[in-house]
Design an enzyme around this catalytic site. Structure first.
Site, PDB file in Angstrom:
ATOM      1  N   LYS A  72       0.871  -1.181   0.000  1.00  0.00           N
ATOM      2  CA  LYS A  72       0.000   0.000   0.000  1.00  0.00           C
ATOM      3  C   LYS A  72       0.913   1.238   0.000  1.00  0.00           C
ATOM      4  O   LYS A  72       1.820   1.341   0.797  1.00  0.00           O
ATOM      5  CB  LYS A  72      -0.899  -0.013   1.237  1.00  0.00           C
ATOM      6  CG  LYS A  72      -2.044   0.956   1.182  1.00  0.00           C
ATOM      7  CD  LYS A  72      -3.159   0.583   2.167  1.00  0.00           C
ATOM      8  CE  LYS A  72      -4.301   1.594   2.072  1.00  0.00           C
ATOM      9  NZ  LYS A  72      -5.461   1.223   2.899  1.00  0.00           N
ATOM     10  N   GLU A  89     -19.797  -4.565   9.788  1.00  0.00           N
ATOM     11  CA  GLU A  89     -20.627  -3.827  10.745  1.00  0.00           C
ATOM     12  C   GLU A  89     -21.731  -4.717  11.302  1.00  0.00           C
ATOM     13  O   GLU A  89     -22.118  -4.557  12.458  1.00  0.00           O
ATOM     14  CB  GLU A  89     -21.243  -2.605  10.044  1.00  0.00           C
ATOM     15  CG  GLU A  89     -20.232  -1.506   9.734  1.00  0.00           C
ATOM     16  CD  GLU A  89     -19.357  -1.779   8.520  1.00  0.00           C
ATOM     17  OE1 GLU A  89     -19.559  -2.780   7.818  1.00  0.00           O
ATOM     18  OE2 GLU A  89     -18.432  -0.978   8.276  1.00  0.00           O
ATOM     19  N   ARG A 136     -25.365  -1.244   7.231  1.00  0.00           N
ATOM     20  CA  ARG A 136     -25.060  -2.671   7.054  1.00  0.00           C
ATOM     21  C   ARG A 136     -25.554  -3.492   8.252  1.00  0.00           C
ATOM     22  O   ARG A 136     -25.548  -4.719   8.222  1.00  0.00           O
ATOM     23  CB  ARG A 136     -23.536  -2.869   6.921  1.00  0.00           C
ATOM     24  CG  ARG A 136     -22.985  -2.529   5.573  1.00  0.00           C
ATOM     25  CD  ARG A 136     -23.179  -3.651   4.599  1.00  0.00           C
ATOM     26  NE  ARG A 136     -22.793  -3.332   3.255  1.00  0.00           N
ATOM     27  CZ  ARG A 136     -21.556  -3.492   2.762  1.00  0.00           C
ATOM     28  NH1 ARG A 136     -20.571  -3.868   3.552  1.00  0.00           N
ATOM     29  NH2 ARG A 136     -21.302  -3.223   1.503  1.00  0.00           N
TER      30      ARG A 136
HETATM   31  C1  LIG Z   1     -12.812   4.256   1.239  1.00  0.00           C
HETATM   32  C2  LIG Z   1     -13.463   3.653   2.416  1.00  0.00           C
HETATM   33  O1  LIG Z   1     -14.517   4.122   2.822  1.00  0.00           O
HETATM   34  C3  LIG Z   1     -12.816   2.513   3.060  1.00  0.00           C
HETATM   35  S1  LIG Z   1     -11.468   1.795   2.384  1.00  0.00           S
HETATM   36  C4  LIG Z   1     -11.337   0.699   3.661  1.00  0.00           C
HETATM   37  C5  LIG Z   1     -10.221  -0.282   3.726  1.00  0.00           C
HETATM   38  C6  LIG Z   1     -10.268  -1.232   2.564  1.00  0.00           C
HETATM   39  O2  LIG Z   1      -9.153  -2.117   2.666  1.00  0.00           O
HETATM   40  P1  LIG Z   1      -8.752  -2.983   1.392  1.00  0.00           P
HETATM   41  O3  LIG Z   1      -7.717  -3.909   1.837  1.00  0.00           O
HETATM   42  O4  LIG Z   1      -9.970  -3.554   0.787  1.00  0.00           O
HETATM   43  O5  LIG Z   1      -8.159  -1.920   0.357  1.00  0.00           O
HETATM   44  P2  LIG Z   1      -6.742  -1.153   0.397  1.00  0.00           P
HETATM   45  O6  LIG Z   1      -7.061   0.253   0.866  1.00  0.00           O
HETATM   46  O7  LIG Z   1      -6.236  -1.165  -1.008  1.00  0.00           O
HETATM   47  O8  LIG Z   1      -5.859  -1.890   1.333  1.00  0.00           O
HETATM   48  C7  LIG Z   1     -12.373   0.884   4.583  1.00  0.00           C
HETATM   49  C8  LIG Z   1     -12.533   0.108   5.837  1.00  0.00           C
HETATM   50  N1  LIG Z   1     -13.216   1.898   4.219  1.00  0.00           N
HETATM   51  C9  LIG Z   1     -14.378   2.283   5.052  1.00  0.00           C
HETATM   52  C10 LIG Z   1     -15.529   1.292   4.921  1.00  0.00           C
HETATM   53  C11 LIG Z   1     -16.077   0.723   6.043  1.00  0.00           C
HETATM   54  N2  LIG Z   1     -17.150  -0.097   5.973  1.00  0.00           N
HETATM   55  C12 LIG Z   1     -17.711  -0.367   4.767  1.00  0.00           C
HETATM   56  C13 LIG Z   1     -18.909  -1.258   4.721  1.00  0.00           C
HETATM   57  N3  LIG Z   1     -17.219   0.145   3.638  1.00  0.00           N
HETATM   58  C14 LIG Z   1     -16.152   0.978   3.700  1.00  0.00           C
HETATM   59  N4  LIG Z   1     -15.700   1.518   2.530  1.00  0.00           N
END
Ligand SMILES: CC(=O)c1sc(CCOP(=O)(O)OP(=O)(O)O)c(C)[n+]1Cc1cnc(C)nc1N
Ligand SMILES: [Mg+2]
Length: 616
Positions: A277, A360, A388
């Site tokens: 990342k 959630e 959710r």
């Molecule tokens: C943008 C946003 O709201 C993000 S991005 C992210 C992390 C995603 O990790 P992943 O490993 O999938 O991707 P990476 O960043 O490339 O490591 C979260 C928790 N959130 C908040 C979040 C919380 N809960 C839900 C249902 N959806 C989102 N988008």
């Protein structure tokens, strides 16, 4: 500049390997430039550059469908699919979305922002393709964080049974926003460090380099059989899904090669890629948490900026202090430690802290289980993501009046993240659930008072506050609050504005020093202060309600219903967000457009004939 030659994905097909590598670097620089200017999801998008170049080299979007989970990592995808000339408008007023959005481009297969939806969507698309006798590729791209979401895991269960031809790519950087959590994450962390896995990968890469896709298929089958004989505990086997990897997610030639070899495999295949990342930008590699979604910065000298003291910080300070007084307090977050202000709490009270990952629904029911067995759980959750957990709030919490406190952050319009992240439905869906109570503090002191009182009431209680800064409350301040009672902030001779939380400032601005107009802090949304409502109506006051929430079903609706029950018909105007979505942009401008700001309140008062006088 290679990027000058690339306007659509098919322009990648003729580029040499060197040009593709050069293109990846140019994309990286463009992502840094745009995020420096606008803010945005920098680290995630940097980590997905090679993957996205490889995907658009091997597949044919928009005929083939590329589904990005959450969609926050897709800046390179947007640049390569006809939006390079507008990428500088991302997340800005009238600009393109910070996530993939179907209405924005034919190359955006799904509209997202909430995590864990891509695999279910991909299954649906693959089944539609097969049912209609069509022929194209469906590729679901999901991060390791999004894979902690129940929707994703449940989708794998169905995919493994239906076995459509479907490629899933797990982009594993071991990060969610915070460090990623969960058993799968731990398994793959250990799996990748196993010597025999690394040796097999090296051998496999050499073997796979030199063979044709057809022969790859044979080797693949042999490998499958061997792994099954070794009782490979890889969970994807249990799901009946072919697992390929882990491979280096920044090795562009290797990615292209492996994608070409697996794209025609029948059935579901999961390609596990390992990425970093923030790849390619030092500060983001060193601190992918801060640089997950930074505000604008100087790209030559990137430094962290403080966003000021927020409601999230006020909440975090309050629970951190409260935990010393209340040994049964337990705080849960569904993967939003930083966003919910819980970094310090997680360090000072690790034994009473749980990050469930992006689930959630699970977080809410875990809180229910804790409360049923004597803990005092506080679930820190964004309003939008609490959507959710609707059924869990009804089924596992409200029916038996289970005492869970919800610290509902980002209530209202949120700005750059747009429609998928606005917290504008929670009052409507929470107030219809029996036993659930809803409060909205006007400042950090009231937040502390509400939090402490809520933990003593033994009921499901939501305390909602906006994405905004707030004045810090003094440490150790734990004021009392008369639960369920509103507060008159300014007396009025003719009219009162009823509001709470973020829109109180508009009410006070609209009232100004006009002696005709008073302001009430309607800080309890359920139960309403019906005694106050009855008095206001019987004494003939004109009323205006305003809220940073959908008008339909919101606080104003509750007030109208209350007057109906009381058999009273005061002259009243209900202001709230209209029945439409609000995309990314300036919050004050959207509040003005929605008609909930001071100007709209004054217009409503004038329409009711309330005199605009200044204090004599
Ligand atoms: C943008 C946003 O709201 C993000 S991005 C992210 C992390 C995603 O990790 P992943 O490993 O999938 O991707 P990476 O960043 O490339 O490591 C979260 C928790 N959130 C908040 C979040 C919380 N809960 C839900 C249902 N959806 C989102 N988008
Ligand atoms: Mg991740």
């Amino acid at each position: 500049m290679i990027l000058q030659k690339v306007n659509q994905p098919q322009d990648l097909k003729t580029l040499s390997q060197e040009e593709l590598l050069q293109l990846a670097e140019e994309l990286r620089s463009e992502i840094i430039r745009v995020c420096a200017q606008n803010g945005g999801h920098l680290a995630s998008s940097l980590g997905a550059v090679e993957l996205i170049v490889a995907l658009h080299r091997v597949f044919d979007s928009p005929r083939d469908r590329l589904l990005f989970d959450v969609g926050h990592q897709a800046y390179a995808h947007k640049i390569l699919t006809g939006r390079k000339d507008v990428i500088h408008t991302i997340r800005q007023e009238g600009g393109i979305s910070g996530f993939t959005k179907v209405s924005e481009s034919e190359h955006d297969a799904i509209t997202v922002g909430h995590a864990s939806t891509s695999l279910a969507n991909a299954l649906g698309m693959a089944m539609a393709r097969d049912t209609l006798g069509q022929n194209y590729h469906v590729v679901g791209i999901i991060g390791d964080g999004a894979l902690t979401g129940g929707m994703a895991l449940a989708a794998l269960n169905v995919i493994g049974e239906r076995k459509p031809k479907l490629l899933m790519i797990l982009n594993d950087n071991e990060m969610s926003i915070s460090e990623n959590v969960g058993a799968l994450n731990r398994y793959f962390k250990e799996y990748q460090t196993k010597k025999w896995v690394q040796d097999t990968q090296k051998w496999g890469k050499q073997v796979l380099e030199g063979i044709s896709p057809k022969l790859f298929n044979l080797v693949d089958r042999a490998k499958e059989a061997a792994k099954l004989m070794l009782h490979q505990e890889n969970p994807f086997y249990a799901w009946g899904i072919r697992y390929v990897g882990p491979v280096d997610g920044h090795d562009l030639p290797g990615l292209i090669h492996i994608l070409e070899q697996i794209k025609e495999l029948d059935g579901p295949t999961l390609l596990h890629i390992v990425t970093q990342k923030g790849k390619g930008y030092g500060v983001a590699e060193e601190d992918p948490i801060y640089w997950h979604g930074p505000p604008g910065f100087n790209p030559e000298n990137p430094t962290k900026v403080s966003k000021g003291y927020s409601w999230s910080a006020a909440f975090g300070d309050a629970v951190t202090e409260l935990a010393y007084q209340e040994p049964r307090l337990f705080v849960i977050t569904p993967a939003m430690r930083e966003g919910s202000g819980l970094v310090r709490y997680s360090q000072t009270h690790p034994e009473r802290y749980l990050d469930t990952g992006i689930c959630e629904d699970v977080a809410a029911t875990v809180a229910a289980g804790m409360a049923l067995r004597g803990l005092k759980p506080v679930l820190a959750i964004y309003s939008t993501f609490m959507q959710r957990a609707f059924d869990q709030i009804v089924h596992d919490i409200a029916i038996e009046n289970v005492p869970v406190v919800f610290a509902v952050d980002r209530a209202g319009i949120v700005g750059g993240d747009g429609a998928t992240h606005n917290g504008v439905f929670d009052i409507a869906y929470l107030r219809t659930i029996p036993n659930v109570q809803i409060a909205a503090p006007k400042d950090a002191l009231e937040l502390r008072a509400m939090l402490k009182k809520a933990l003593s009431l033994g009921a499901p209680i939501a305390i909602r506050y906006a994405r905004d800064n707030v004045e810090k409350a003094p440490e150790g301040a734990w004021p009392e609050i008369e639960w369920g009672k509103w507060e008159v902030l300014k007396e009025g001779r003719e009219a009162y504005i009823l509001s709470f939380g973020k829109t109180l400032k508009y009410a006070l601005e609209a009232a100004g020093d006009n002696p005709e107009v008073g302001v009430i802090n309607a800080r309890f949304i359920k139960p309403l202060d019906k005694g106050m409502l009855e008095r206001l109506a019987l004494e003939g006051y004109k009323l205006v309600t305003t809220e940073d929430h959908q008008r339909m079903g919101g606080f104003g609706s509750a007030v109208l219903e209350a007057f109906n029950e009381l058999g009273l018909k005061p002259d009243i105007r209900v202001l709230g967000l209209p029945d439409r979505f609000f995309d990314h942009g300036s919050i004050p401008r959207m509040h003005h457009e929605a008609g909930i700001d001071a100007e709209a309140i004054r217009a409503a008062l004038a329409e009711m004939g309330v005199g605009i006088k200044t204090a004599t």
